[in-house]
Each structure stands twice: as structure tokens, then as C-alpha cells.
Design a protein around this motif. Structure first.
Motif, PDB file in Angstrom:
ATOM      1  N   TRP A   3      43.068  25.147  70.422  1.00  0.00           N
ATOM      2  CA  TRP A   3      42.935  26.594  70.225  1.00  0.00           C
ATOM      3  C   TRP A   3      43.660  27.777  70.883  1.00  0.00           C
ATOM      4  N   SER A   4      43.365  26.237  71.932  1.00  0.00           N
ATOM      5  CA  SER A   4      43.638  27.352  73.448  1.00  0.00           C
ATOM      6  C   SER A   4      45.250  27.843  73.176  1.00  0.00           C
ATOM      7  N   LEU A  18      36.962  31.086  67.162  1.00  0.00           N
ATOM      8  CA  LEU A  18      35.549  30.727  66.781  1.00  0.00           C
ATOM      9  C   LEU A  18      34.723  31.530  65.878  1.00  0.00           C
ATOM     10  N   TYR A  49      22.812  24.348  71.615  1.00  0.00           N
ATOM     11  CA  TYR A  49      23.630  23.219  71.766  1.00  0.00           C
ATOM     12  C   TYR A  49      22.420  21.887  72.049  1.00  0.00           C
ATOM     13  N   PHE A  66      32.512  22.179  65.204  1.00  0.00           N
ATOM     14  CA  PHE A  66      32.379  21.659  66.837  1.00  0.00           C
ATOM     15  C   PHE A  66      31.807  21.794  67.953  1.00  0.00           C
ATOM     16  N   MET A  67      31.498  21.844  68.261  1.00  0.00           N
ATOM     17  CA  MET A  67      30.366  21.901  69.275  1.00  0.00           C
ATOM     18  C   MET A  67      30.061  20.308  70.196  1.00  0.00           C
ATOM     19  N   GLN A  68      29.950  19.974  68.404  1.00  0.00           N
ATOM     20  CA  GLN A  68      29.055  18.069  68.829  1.00  0.00           C
ATOM     21  C   GLN A  68      30.645  17.389  69.485  1.00  0.00           C
ATOM     22  N   ALA A  69      32.086  17.929  68.307  1.00  0.00           N
ATOM     23  CA  ALA A  69      33.040  16.860  68.580  1.00  0.00           C
ATOM     24  C   ALA A  69      33.403  17.674  69.997  1.00  0.00           C
ATOM     25  N   VAL A  70      33.878  19.130  70.469  1.00  0.00           N
ATOM     26  CA  VAL A  70      33.771  18.990  71.727  1.00  0.00           C
ATOM     27  C   VAL A  70      33.139  18.288  73.041  1.00  0.00           C
ATOM     28  N   PHE A  71      32.218  18.492  72.849  1.00  0.00           N
ATOM     29  CA  PHE A  71      31.279  17.051  73.888  1.00  0.00           C
ATOM     30  C   PHE A  71      31.481  15.571  73.258  1.00  0.00           C
ATOM     31  N   LEU A  73      34.156  14.306  72.898  1.00  0.00           N
ATOM     32  CA  LEU A  73      35.772  14.422  73.357  1.00  0.00           C
ATOM     33  C   LEU A  73      35.857  14.532  75.175  1.00  0.00           C
ATOM     34  N   SER A  74      34.716  14.753  75.564  1.00  0.00           N
ATOM     35  CA  SER A  74      34.022  14.864  76.632  1.00  0.00           C
ATOM     36  C   SER A  74      33.778  13.629  77.174  1.00  0.00           C
TER      37      SER A  74
END
Length: 76
Positions: A3-4, A18, A49, A66-71, A73-74
Motif C-alpha cells: 500500500w505504501s 482505501l 472497528y 482490511f482493518m481486521q487483517a492490519v490488526f 498483523l500487528s
């Protein structure tokens, strides 16, 4: 990283990517001002979220995923 890399290469903010990427799956706006700017959309999605997850999942399933995947990973 993907993404970045896309955002910086095209000079498009990640929030705008997004907003456009999930537009076809969005069933409604989280709040009236969510359409004012892509940053507002992302901020509202992030708030929902954590505070109203079922509402986010209902109105914007792609952003919820997307938010679920990001968090997820974190938390590794």
C-alpha cells in the motif's frame, strides 16, 4: 508495504486508495462526514472497528476485513 509503495509511487494518499478500493462493496457511510475526505472515511472506520465493529462489518465489509487483517498483523 504494498500500500505504501503504491501510495508514494503515485503520490496518492493511502486513505484515498482505501476509499476507492472498497467503494463498490460499501453499503453506506459510517457518518455523514465520512464522504467529505478519504481521511475522514478511514478515521471513522478505525473508530467503528474498535467501538461498533458489527456496524462497520455491515456497512463496509471490505474495510472491516482490511482493518481486521492490519490488526492481526500487528498482534504477531
Amino acid at each position: 508495504a504494498v500500500w505504501s509503495g503504491i501510495a508514494y509511487a503515485n503520490r496518492v494518499p493511502p486513505s484515498a486508495l482505501l476509499w476507492h478500493a472498497f467503494a463498490s462493496q460499501r453499503r453506506g457511510l459510517l457518518r455523514p462526514h465520512s464522504s467529505d475526505h478519504p481521511c475522514e472515511y478511514v478515521a471513522d472506520a478505525l473508530t467503528d472497528y474498535f467501538e461498533r465493529k458489527a456496524r462497520l462489518r455491515s456497512l463496509d465489509p471490505a474495510m472491516h476485513a482490511f482493518m481486521q487483517a492490519v490488526f492481526a498483523l500487528s498482534n504477531r
